[in-house]
Design an enzyme around this catalytic site. Structure first.
Site, PDB file in Angstrom:
ATOM      1  CB  THR A   1       2.163   0.691  -4.860  1.00 32.45           C
ATOM      2  OG1 THR A   1       1.862   2.061  -4.951  1.00 32.45           O
ATOM      3  CG2 THR A   1       1.170   0.385  -3.885  1.00 32.45           C
TER       4      THR A   1
ATOM      5  CB  ILE B   1      -1.007   0.000   0.998  1.00 30.86           C
ATOM      6  CG1 ILE B   1      -2.261   0.938   0.986  1.00 30.86           C
ATOM      7  CG2 ILE B   1       0.393  -0.064   2.218  1.00 30.86           C
ATOM      8  CD1 ILE B   1      -3.231   0.999   1.992  1.00 30.86           C
ATOM      9  CB  CYS B   2       0.632   3.742   0.504  1.00 28.91           C
ATOM     10  SG  CYS B   2       1.780   6.499   1.017  1.00 28.91           S
ATOM     11  N   GLY B   3       3.279   4.540  -0.001  1.00 27.72           N
ATOM     12  CA  GLY B   3       5.027   4.084  -0.606  1.00 27.72           C
ATOM     13  C   GLY B   3       5.570   3.005  -1.324  1.00 27.72           C
TER      14      GLY B   3
END
Length: 209
Positions: free
Chosen positions: A115, A111-113
């Protein structure tokens, strides 16, 4: 299933770990309430070393084991939260561990960074995925832009990706992949936590186990 066997979900931990993004997921993996098979799953934290890390929220976490000790054979899933180190050499070993898991068919959820770190490692080049924004991933110069989906969460084979603002959707995808709950229970869970519908609470309270 052998009642003595516990399926471990490994949660990668590193400095600037975004606490809130995976809170729904790991809390409901670790807590046996409403589970199909109570006691089957447990959460273990994985660090680059066993030295304590500090989360974005200022919590101190001592990893249960190191990356070298975490193997796909002993894992049900690897979970990667957002962070501020995703584009650095500090995060690269975690992305490489994700590659090892995916190569043998063990799910990875990011999730988020996180990725962004997977994109830098080439792990999003051939899988449908999402992130915080298409522009965020475009900035890393990866080859998978044509597979970007503007959705809260995307699952493609063994990879789950999500936006930072979709922790409930991320958790739903993780719980679904692990088959933690019966489908009807998962729907009630998301009704409560994702849609903020109090009917979900009443439905969950009627679940036995």
């Amino acid at each position: 299933m052998d009642g003595n066997v516990i399926d471990t979900v490994h949660v990668a931990v590193y400095d600037t770990f975004a606490d809130w993004e995976i809170g729904h997921a790991i809390a409901h993996i670790n807590k046996p309430l409403w589970h199909r098979e109570p006691g089957r799953f447990a959460v273990a934290t994985v660090g680059a070393t066993r030295d304590p890390i500090t989360t974005m929220g200022g919590l101190r976490v001592v990893p249960d084991l190191t990356l070298d000790e975490a193997t796909p054979h002993d894992s049900a899933m690897l979970v990667l939260a957002g962070n501020d180190i995703w584009a650095t050499e500090q995060f690269a070993p975690f992305a490489e561990k994700a590659r090892v898991f995916l190569d043998v068919g063990v799910p990875v959820a990011a999730i988020c960074g996180a990725t962004g770190g997977l994109a830098l490692a080439g792990l999003l080049d051939e899988r449908a995925h999402t992130s915080n924004a298409a522009e965020f991933l475009d900035s890393v110069g990866y080859a998978g832009a044509h597979l970007y989906r503007d959705e809260p969460v995307v699952t493609d084979r063994d990879l789950i990706t999500a936006s930072a603002v979709a922790p409930a959707e991320f958790a739903r995808a993780v719980l679904e992949r692990l088959e933690i709950f019966e489908p009807s229970v998962l729907e009630s869970w998301y009704k409560l936590y994702g849609r903020r519908d109090p009917a979900g609470f009443h439905e969950l309270m009627s679940v036995q186990g």
